[in-house]
Design a protein around this motif. Structure first.
Motif, short mmCIF file in Angstrom:
data_model
loop_
_atom_site.label_atom_id
_atom_site.label_comp_id
_atom_site.label_asym_id
_atom_site.label_seq_id
_atom_site.Cartn_x
_atom_site.Cartn_y
_atom_site.Cartn_z
N LEU A 157 0.84 -1.20 0.00
CA LEU A 157 0.00 0.00 0.00
C LEU A 157 0.87 1.25 0.00
O LEU A 157 1.96 1.25 0.54
N ALA A 158 0.34 2.30 -0.59
CA ALA A 158 1.03 3.59 -0.51
C ALA A 158 1.08 4.01 0.96
O ALA A 158 0.16 3.73 1.73
N ASP A 159 2.17 4.67 1.32
CA ASP A 159 2.35 5.08 2.72
C ASP A 159 1.20 5.96 3.19
O ASP A 159 0.71 5.79 4.31
N SER A 160 0.75 6.87 2.34
CA SER A 160 -0.36 7.76 2.73
C SER A 160 -1.65 6.97 2.94
O SER A 160 -2.43 7.28 3.83
N THR A 161 -1.85 5.93 2.14
CA THR A 161 -3.05 5.09 2.29
C THR A 161 -2.99 4.33 3.61
O THR A 161 -3.99 4.26 4.34
N LEU A 162 -1.83 3.79 3.94
CA LEU A 162 -1.68 3.06 5.20
C LEU A 162 -1.89 3.99 6.39
O LEU A 162 -2.56 3.63 7.36
N ARG A 163 -1.38 5.19 6.32
CA ARG A 163 -1.57 6.16 7.40
C ARG A 163 -3.06 6.49 7.56
O ARG A 163 -3.56 6.58 8.68
N LYS A 164 -3.76 6.69 6.45
CA LYS A 164 -5.20 6.98 6.51
C LYS A 164 -5.96 5.81 7.13
O LYS A 164 -6.87 6.01 7.94
N LEU A 165 -5.59 4.59 6.76
CA LEU A 165 -6.24 3.42 7.34
C LEU A 165 -6.01 3.36 8.86
O LEU A 165 -6.93 3.01 9.61
N CYS A 166 -4.82 3.72 9.28
CA CYS A 166 -4.52 3.69 10.72
C CYS A 166 -5.30 4.76 11.47
O CYS A 166 -5.73 4.54 12.60
N VAL A 167 -5.49 5.92 10.85
CA VAL A 167 -6.30 6.96 11.48
C VAL A 167 -7.76 6.51 11.53
O VAL A 167 -8.43 6.65 12.57
N LEU A 168 -8.26 5.94 10.44
CA LEU A 168 -9.63 5.42 10.44
C LEU A 168 -9.79 4.31 11.47
O LEU A 168 -10.85 4.18 12.10
N TRP A 169 -8.74 3.54 11.66
CA TRP A 169 -8.75 2.41 12.59
C TRP A 169 -8.98 2.88 14.03
O TRP A 169 -9.65 2.23 14.82
N ILE A 170 -8.42 4.06 14.40
CA ILE A 170 -8.54 4.52 15.77
C ILE A 170 -9.78 5.38 16.01
O ILE A 170 -10.11 5.67 17.15
N LEU A 171 -10.46 5.78 14.96
CA LEU A 171 -11.63 6.64 15.12
C LEU A 171 -12.70 6.04 16.04
O LEU A 171 -13.24 6.76 16.88
N PRO A 172 -13.07 4.76 15.90
CA PRO A 172 -14.08 4.23 16.82
C PRO A 172 -13.68 4.35 18.29
O PRO A 172 -14.51 4.72 19.13
N TYR A 173 -12.40 4.10 18.58
CA TYR A 173 -11.93 4.25 19.97
C TYR A 173 -12.11 5.69 20.43
O TYR A 173 -12.63 5.95 21.51
N LEU A 174 -11.67 6.64 19.60
CA LEU A 174 -11.77 8.05 19.97
C LEU A 174 -13.22 8.50 20.13
O LEU A 174 -13.55 9.22 21.07
N ILE A 175 -14.07 8.05 19.22
CA ILE A 175 -15.49 8.46 19.27
C ILE A 175 -16.15 7.96 20.55
O ILE A 175 -16.83 8.72 21.24
N VAL A 176 -15.94 6.68 20.89
CA VAL A 176 -16.61 6.16 22.09
C VAL A 176 -15.98 6.73 23.36
O VAL A 176 -16.70 6.97 24.33
N ASP A 177 -14.67 6.97 23.36
CA ASP A 177 -14.06 7.52 24.56
C ASP A 177 -14.54 8.95 24.81
O ASP A 177 -14.97 9.29 25.92
N TYR A 178 -14.52 9.78 23.79
CA TYR A 178 -15.01 11.15 23.97
C TYR A 178 -16.51 11.18 24.18
O TYR A 178 -17.02 11.99 24.96
N GLY A 179 -17.24 10.29 23.53
CA GLY A 179 -18.69 10.20 23.75
C GLY A 179 -19.01 9.84 25.19
O GLY A 179 -19.89 10.43 25.82
N GLU A 180 -18.28 8.87 25.72
CA GLU A 180 -18.45 8.48 27.13
C GLU A 180 -18.14 9.65 28.05
O GLU A 180 -18.88 9.93 29.00
N ASN A 181 -17.07 10.37 27.75
CA ASN A 181 -16.70 11.53 28.58
C ASN A 181 -17.80 12.58 28.58
O ASN A 181 -18.11 13.16 29.63
N ILE A 182 -18.39 12.84 27.43
CA ILE A 182 -19.47 13.83 27.33
C ILE A 182 -20.68 13.37 28.14
O ILE A 182 -21.29 14.16 28.87
N MET A 183 -21.04 12.10 28.00
CA MET A 183 -22.22 11.61 28.72
C MET A 183 -22.01 11.60 30.23
O MET A 183 -22.92 12.00 30.98
N ILE A 184 -20.84 11.18 30.69
CA ILE A 184 -20.59 11.18 32.13
C ILE A 184 -20.51 12.62 32.64
O ILE A 184 -21.00 12.93 33.73
#
Length: 185
Positions: free
Chosen positions: A103-130
């Motif tokens: 894979l192109a390096d930029s494509t792999l980096r984008k995949l890795c950012v997309l990979w962590i988005l669910p973690y970030l969304i639920v962590d910040y979502g949990e923080n907002i709700m609490i």
């Protein structure tokens, strides 16, 4: 994408933040609440009555302290440090696997950012709700509590999956490297 370049630095930066959060949890919150774990520490989630019990045990001063010293400071920074460290370690582990090297390096980096988005969304979502529960513990709905509980569970699941993926990629890379050694000899 530059955040992915230095996962070690992000990890080192996350350590003092984690230590502050641990100290706050065990030296201030647990004694204040009679030993009850904070909601985001409950790996298996929590029921509405458990959340309300914790909120009541905190009292007004405790709720304000948690909101200010945990959710509006350390827990604003911690998820992004941990998330991008996971993404960076995933990137470096994936680059060692032949499939991902194609894979192109930029494509792999984008995949890795997309990979962590669910973690970030639920962590910040949990923080907002609490945080919403801390601001208005009397008016908090059971559906908000249940949703926050699910987000707490998902945060830990996504973090665990991230560690497993990094380990699996590292094992694959090592196997590929070992398979290539006899050919070179």
């Amino acid at each position: 994408m530059r955040f992915l370049r230095n996962p070690g630095v992000l990890t080192v930066a996350a350590i003092p933040v984690a230590l502050v959060m641990l100290a706050f949890e065990f030296l201030y919150l647990r004694p204040l609440t009679g030993g009850q774990a904070s909601l985001d520490w409950r790996f298996d989630g929590f029921k509405p009555m458990e959340a309300l019990s914790w909120l009541t045990a905190l009292g007004p001063r405790g709720r304000e302290a948690v909101l200010v010293w945990h959710y509006l400071t350390a827990d604003l920074l911690f998820p992004v440090l941990v998330g991008f460290a996971l993404g960076g370690f995933t990137y470096y582990a994936a680059r060692r696997v032949s499939f991902f090297r194609r894979l192109a390096d930029s494509t792999l980096r984008k995949l890795c950012v997309l990979w962590i988005l669910p973690y970030l969304i639920v962590d910040y979502g949990e923080n907002i709700m609490i945080s919403a529960m801390l601001v208005d513990p009397v008016g908090v709905s059971h559906s908000l509590i249940r949703t926050a509980s699910v987000f707490v569970i998902l945060k830990h699941v996504f973090f665990g999956i991230g560690l497993i993926v990094i380990a699996a990629l590292s094992v694959l890379a090592r196997r590929e490297a070992n398979a290539d050694k006899p050919r070179q000899a």
